[in-house]
Design a protein around this motif. Structure first.
Motif, mmCIF file in Angstrom:
data_model
loop_
_atom_site.group_PDB
_atom_site.id
_atom_site.type_symbol
_atom_site.label_atom_id
_atom_site.label_comp_id
_atom_site.label_asym_id
_atom_site.label_seq_id
_atom_site.Cartn_x
_atom_site.Cartn_y
_atom_site.Cartn_z
ATOM 1 N N LEU A 18 -1.400 4.516 -1.760
ATOM 2 C CA LEU A 18 -1.631 4.762 -0.269
ATOM 3 C C LEU A 18 -0.789 3.441 0.516
ATOM 4 O O LEU A 18 -0.808 2.523 0.058
ATOM 5 C CB LEU A 18 -2.879 4.334 -0.026
ATOM 6 N N ALA A 22 -3.091 3.501 5.790
ATOM 7 C CA ALA A 22 -4.327 4.241 5.013
ATOM 8 C C ALA A 22 -5.189 3.320 4.070
ATOM 9 O O ALA A 22 -6.398 3.442 4.310
ATOM 10 C CB ALA A 22 -3.632 5.410 4.341
ATOM 11 N N TRP A 23 -4.581 2.343 3.497
ATOM 12 C CA TRP A 23 -5.458 1.415 2.553
ATOM 13 C C TRP A 23 -6.454 0.570 3.863
ATOM 14 O O TRP A 23 -7.549 0.457 3.148
ATOM 15 C CB TRP A 23 -4.459 0.427 1.773
ATOM 16 N N ALA A 85 -5.105 10.150 2.711
ATOM 17 C CA ALA A 85 -4.958 9.754 1.280
ATOM 18 C C ALA A 85 -4.149 10.910 0.495
ATOM 19 O O ALA A 85 -3.468 10.609 -0.541
ATOM 20 C CB ALA A 85 -6.328 9.960 0.601
ATOM 21 N N GLN A 86 -4.117 12.094 0.887
ATOM 22 C CA GLN A 86 -3.464 13.322 0.222
ATOM 23 C C GLN A 86 -3.273 14.517 0.837
ATOM 24 O O GLN A 86 -4.227 14.637 1.946
ATOM 25 C CB GLN A 86 -4.039 13.487 -1.367
#
Length: 185
Positions: A18, A22-23, A85-86
């Motif tokens: 990430l 995002a992290w 995340a995806q």
């Protein structure tokens, strides 16, 4: 990856995949993150109590919840903005949960339309329960409309979140200058 053998390994792996934005969003907690650390510590104190020399011939993981039989007592918790995340976001989560017969609680802050998430989840005949996490909104009419949309989409229950009347100060996100990327809302 071959080096993932425990739950902690997934977190380490996610951090490498990430971006910092995002992290910070997914891994952080409010303020100085005291509660985040306390929750992790409390989880470490849980122990399973094995029961030995018991009859296992008819054992199973089924459980009853809200009048419904679940294959196992697992539901995916509501997680906001999964597109961070995806690329398949909540629809990917919905397909995975349905394939495993696991229940799913969709976040009010999902990054994809709630009816599209439900349609993907409910098309798998093995799916478990589909619930919706509701943050009550100040606009009562908006909340009522949202509930009507949730019901029409096929969600079976509301999980009302009452402990977050306002967003907490999330210092990790502030340090990362977190913002939702274009196309995610």
């Amino acid at each position: 990856p071959a080096d993932i053998v425990s739950l902690a390994d997934y977190e380490r792996h996610a951090q490498t995949r990430l971006d910092a934005n995002a992290w910070a969003y997914f891994s952080g907690g409010a303020g100085d993150e005291h509660t985040l650390r306390a929750n992790a510590q409390a989880w470490q104190t849980l122990q399973l109590a094995p029961r030995v020399l018991r009859e296992l011939a008819h054992g199973n993981t089924q459980t009853q919840l809200l009048g419904q039989t679940l294959a196992h007592p697992m539901l995916a918790a509501p997680m906001a903005h999964q597109l961070l995340a995806q690329e398949s976001g909540e629809i990917g989560m919905a397909c995975a949960c349905a394939a495993m017969g696991a229940g799913m609680v969709v976040s009010t802050q999902a990054s994809l339309p709630l009816d599209a998430i439900a349609a993907n989840y409910l098309q798998d005949p093995a799916h478990g329960p589909l619930w919706f996490q509701l943050y009550l909104q100040q606009d009562r009419a908006f909340t009522q409309d949202l509930i009507a949309r949730v019901q029409a989409a096929g969600y079976q229950a509301l999980v009302v979140t009452v402990d977050a009347p306002t967003s907490g100060v999330r210092d990790r996100e502030r340090r990362a200058r977190f913002q939702l990327p274009a196309g995610i809302s």
